[in-house]
Design an enzyme around this catalytic site. Structure first.
Site, PDB file in Angstrom:
ATOM      1  N   ASP A  19       0.875  -1.170   0.000  1.00  0.00           N
ATOM      2  CA  ASP A  19       0.000   0.000   0.000  1.00  0.00           C
ATOM      3  C   ASP A  19       0.914   1.223   0.000  1.00  0.00           C
ATOM      4  O   ASP A  19       2.115   1.108   0.259  1.00  0.00           O
ATOM      5  CB  ASP A  19      -0.901   0.008   1.257  1.00  0.00           C
ATOM      6  CG  ASP A  19      -1.818   1.224   1.304  1.00  0.00           C
ATOM      7  OD1 ASP A  19      -2.328   1.633   0.240  1.00  0.00           O
ATOM      8  OD2 ASP A  19      -2.014   1.802   2.389  1.00  0.00           O
ATOM      9  N   SER A  20       0.326   2.379  -0.259  1.00  0.00           N
ATOM     10  CA  SER A  20       1.126   3.606  -0.217  1.00  0.00           C
ATOM     11  C   SER A  20       1.536   3.943   1.220  1.00  0.00           C
ATOM     12  O   SER A  20       2.475   4.696   1.430  1.00  0.00           O
ATOM     13  CB  SER A  20       0.335   4.758  -0.826  1.00  0.00           C
ATOM     14  OG  SER A  20      -0.917   4.865  -0.181  1.00  0.00           O
ATOM     15  N   TYR A  51      -0.565   8.402  -3.021  1.00  0.00           N
ATOM     16  CA  TYR A  51      -0.686   7.985  -4.421  1.00  0.00           C
ATOM     17  C   TYR A  51      -1.920   8.640  -5.062  1.00  0.00           C
ATOM     18  O   TYR A  51      -1.976   8.828  -6.251  1.00  0.00           O
ATOM     19  CB  TYR A  51      -0.874   6.461  -4.518  1.00  0.00           C
ATOM     20  CG  TYR A  51       0.370   5.630  -4.364  1.00  0.00           C
ATOM     21  CD1 TYR A  51       1.556   6.158  -3.853  1.00  0.00           C
ATOM     22  CD2 TYR A  51       0.356   4.285  -4.734  1.00  0.00           C
ATOM     23  CE1 TYR A  51       2.679   5.361  -3.708  1.00  0.00           C
ATOM     24  CE2 TYR A  51       1.476   3.493  -4.600  1.00  0.00           C
ATOM     25  CZ  TYR A  51       2.639   4.028  -4.086  1.00  0.00           C
ATOM     26  OH  TYR A  51       3.751   3.241  -3.946  1.00  0.00           O
ATOM     27  N   GLY A  52      -2.896   8.926  -4.205  1.00  0.00           N
ATOM     28  CA  GLY A  52      -4.218   9.318  -4.697  1.00  0.00           C
ATOM     29  C   GLY A  52      -4.276  10.628  -5.452  1.00  0.00           C
ATOM     30  O   GLY A  52      -5.266  10.924  -6.113  1.00  0.00           O
ATOM     31  N   CYS A  82      -3.769  -1.165  -1.922  1.00  0.00           N
ATOM     32  CA  CYS A  82      -4.079   0.244  -2.193  1.00  0.00           C
ATOM     33  C   CYS A  82      -5.137   0.352  -3.293  1.00  0.00           C
ATOM     34  O   CYS A  82      -4.964  -0.209  -4.385  1.00  0.00           O
ATOM     35  CB  CYS A  82      -2.789   0.933  -2.634  1.00  0.00           C
ATOM     36  SG  CYS A  82      -2.984   2.647  -3.096  1.00  0.00           S
ATOM     37  N   ASN A  83      -6.217   1.074  -2.997  1.00  0.00           N
ATOM     38  CA  ASN A  83      -7.281   1.248  -3.998  1.00  0.00           C
ATOM     39  C   ASN A  83      -6.786   2.009  -5.222  1.00  0.00           C
ATOM     40  O   ASN A  83      -7.155   1.688  -6.346  1.00  0.00           O
ATOM     41  CB  ASN A  83      -8.451   2.026  -3.394  1.00  0.00           C
ATOM     42  CG  ASN A  83      -9.276   1.185  -2.458  1.00  0.00           C
ATOM     43  OD1 ASN A  83     -10.326   0.690  -2.826  1.00  0.00           O
ATOM     44  ND2 ASN A  83      -8.793   0.991  -1.239  1.00  0.00           N
ATOM     45  N   THR A  84      -5.948   3.026  -4.995  1.00  0.00           N
ATOM     46  CA  THR A  84      -5.455   3.821  -6.117  1.00  0.00           C
ATOM     47  C   THR A  84      -4.595   2.958  -7.036  1.00  0.00           C
ATOM     48  O   THR A  84      -4.780   2.951  -8.257  1.00  0.00           O
ATOM     49  CB  THR A  84      -4.644   5.038  -5.591  1.00  0.00           C
ATOM     50  OG1 THR A  84      -5.456   5.760  -4.665  1.00  0.00           O
ATOM     51  CG2 THR A  84      -4.222   5.943  -6.711  1.00  0.00           C
ATOM     52  N   GLU A 161      -4.633   9.863   8.953  1.00  0.00           N
ATOM     53  CA  GLU A 161      -3.215   9.797   9.338  1.00  0.00           C
ATOM     54  C   GLU A 161      -2.964  10.608  10.611  1.00  0.00           C
ATOM     55  O   GLU A 161      -2.134  10.253  11.436  1.00  0.00           O
ATOM     56  CB  GLU A 161      -2.330  10.347   8.215  1.00  0.00           C
ATOM     57  CG  GLU A 161      -2.385   9.531   6.951  1.00  0.00           C
ATOM     58  CD  GLU A 161      -1.140   8.706   6.718  1.00  0.00           C
ATOM     59  OE1 GLU A 161      -0.077   9.132   7.148  1.00  0.00           O
ATOM     60  OE2 GLU A 161      -1.263   7.625   6.110  1.00  0.00           O
ATOM     61  N   CYS A 193     -10.964   3.522  -0.325  1.00  0.00           N
ATOM     62  CA  CYS A 193      -9.616   3.990   0.001  1.00  0.00           C
ATOM     63  C   CYS A 193      -9.233   3.316   1.312  1.00  0.00           C
ATOM     64  O   CYS A 193     -10.072   3.229   2.232  1.00  0.00           O
ATOM     65  CB  CYS A 193      -9.599   5.505   0.158  1.00  0.00           C
ATOM     66  SG  CYS A 193      -8.044   6.151   0.789  1.00  0.00           S
ATOM     67  N   THR A 194      -7.991   2.859   1.378  1.00  0.00           N
ATOM     68  CA  THR A 194      -7.567   2.079   2.543  1.00  0.00           C
ATOM     69  C   THR A 194      -7.710   2.823   3.870  1.00  0.00           C
ATOM     70  O   THR A 194      -7.877   2.209   4.907  1.00  0.00           O
ATOM     71  CB  THR A 194      -6.084   1.697   2.403  1.00  0.00           C
ATOM     72  OG1 THR A 194      -5.367   2.871   2.049  1.00  0.00           O
ATOM     73  CG2 THR A 194      -5.888   0.616   1.372  1.00  0.00           C
ATOM     74  N   HIS A 195      -7.624   4.159   3.813  1.00  0.00           N
ATOM     75  CA  HIS A 195      -7.679   4.920   5.067  1.00  0.00           C
ATOM     76  C   HIS A 195      -9.089   5.084   5.611  1.00  0.00           C
ATOM     77  O   HIS A 195      -9.269   5.350   6.795  1.00  0.00           O
ATOM     78  CB  HIS A 195      -7.083   6.310   4.869  1.00  0.00           C
ATOM     79  CG  HIS A 195      -5.595   6.326   4.772  1.00  0.00           C
ATOM     80  ND1 HIS A 195      -4.908   5.655   3.791  1.00  0.00           N
ATOM     81  CD2 HIS A 195      -4.664   6.923   5.556  1.00  0.00           C
ATOM     82  CE1 HIS A 195      -3.612   5.854   3.963  1.00  0.00           C
ATOM     83  NE2 HIS A 195      -3.436   6.610   5.022  1.00  0.00           N
TER      84      HIS A 195
HETATM   85  N1  DGL Z   1      -3.750   3.885  -0.088  1.00  0.00           N
HETATM   86  C1  DGL Z   1      -4.464   4.861  -0.879  1.00  0.00           C
HETATM   87  C2  DGL Z   1      -5.727   4.248  -1.464  1.00  0.00           C
HETATM   88  O1  DGL Z   1      -6.252   3.273  -0.969  1.00  0.00           O
HETATM   89  C3  DGL Z   1      -4.838   6.075  -0.077  1.00  0.00           C
HETATM   90  C4  DGL Z   1      -3.698   6.937   0.342  1.00  0.00           C
HETATM   91  C5  DGL Z   1      -2.966   7.574  -0.813  1.00  0.00           C
HETATM   92  O2  DGL Z   1      -3.476   8.525  -1.444  1.00  0.00           O
HETATM   93  O3  DGL Z   1      -1.861   7.118  -1.072  1.00  0.00           O
HETATM   94  O4  DGL Z   1      -6.225   4.754  -2.434  1.00  0.00           O
END
Ligand code: DGL
Length: 278
Positions: A19-20, A51-52, A82-84, A161, A193-195
């Protein structure tokens, strides 16, 4: 680690997860629950988060680099938590690597389609995920009649975060972001999104009880289990990894990661390996 693991049979090799940053630990946690006999290695690309907000080319480059790092560690399967990265780079990774590569979009989309009675689903994610329309495309595979409304909520990553998971500011931001998905008759909101699972209490209060919040972590872990069994790659129950703590690698030192990570996993992170991916 590599030398030791080269001696292991393929099914005893670790599952690689990336993940990011810290959010993908929600997926790692479900993997550990669903697959207690598997070795897990997690890479959080904390040096290059977020990453988003980045372009497809950049996310693709980072994702390939992360995947190559995990491959060097001898993983038998890749989980793109990571979804992105799943939205923008999964197909290329599947083409490049001769092992199961599992993302989080389809498992979440499938779960959302199955849960919706009104056939109206909301999706929230990063700018890049929402722009890619990956969830729209995936949800259509499981329910062509479903109407999807998507909204990007970039500030949610920073709020999660920061640990402001139940803060007045987060409520205000959520009310503003979620306006476009309210009053649309949606009964499912995909946390794309993971967060975002970290903000569940706020999101559920703002959306109301009649809207189910769906995240991909559990569904993705189940898909990994199915895929490993189908490929004959599942670790033996009596394998050496049973009960072992996941290996955590980060590309930058991050206090947020360490603090939030322990909260998400509900256990100490153990020793973290810092790696330089250039
Ligand atoms: N991990 C990213 C996601 O799930 C979210 C955080 C990012 O923008 O890197 O899209």
């Amino acid at each position: 680690m590599r030398c030791e693991e080269e001696l292991l049979p393929m099914n005893e090799q670790p599952i690689g997860v990336f993940d990011s940053g810290v959010g993908g630990l929600t997926v790692l946690k479900q993997l550990a629950l669903c697959l207690p006999y598997e070795r897990l290695i997690y890479l959080g690309d904390t040096a290059r988060l977020p990453y988003g907000t980045k372009s497809r080319e950049t996310v693709l480059k980072y994702s390939m680099r992360n995947a190559s790092f995990l491959l060097e560690k001898g993983v038998k399967c890749l989980v793109v938590a990571c979804n992105t990265a799943s939205s923008l780079a999964l197909e290329e990774m599947k083409e490049r690597f001769a092992m199961p590569v599992i993302g989080v979009i389809h498992p979440g989309a499938k779960k959302a389609a199955a849960a919706s009675r009104t056939r109206k689903v909301g999706v929230i994610g990063t700018l890049a995920t929402v722009r890619s329309r990956a969830y729209e495309t995936a949800i259509e595979c499981y329910g062509a009649d479903i109407e999807v409304t998507s909204v990007s909520c970039p500030l949610f990553v920073a709020l999660a975060e920061e640990g402001w998971v139940d803060d007045e500011v987060t409520y205000r931001v959520a009310e503003r972001y979620l306006r476009p998905v309210q009053g649309k008759g949606i009964d499912v909101l995909v946390l794309g999104c993971t967060h975002y699972p970290l903000l569940k209490p706020v999101l559920s209060e703002v959306m109301g009880k009649e809207v189910a919040l769906v995240d991909s972590a559990e569904a993705a872990a189940n898909e990994v289990a199915v895929s490993l069994r189908a490929e004959g790659l599942a670790a033996a129950a009596e394998g050496a990894a049973a009960g072992g703590a996941p290996t955590i690698c980060l590309t930058d030192r991050s206090l947020h990661f360490l603090e939030l990570g322990e909260k998400i996993l509900e256990r100490p992170l153990g020793e973290v390996e810092y790696v330089d991916l250039g």
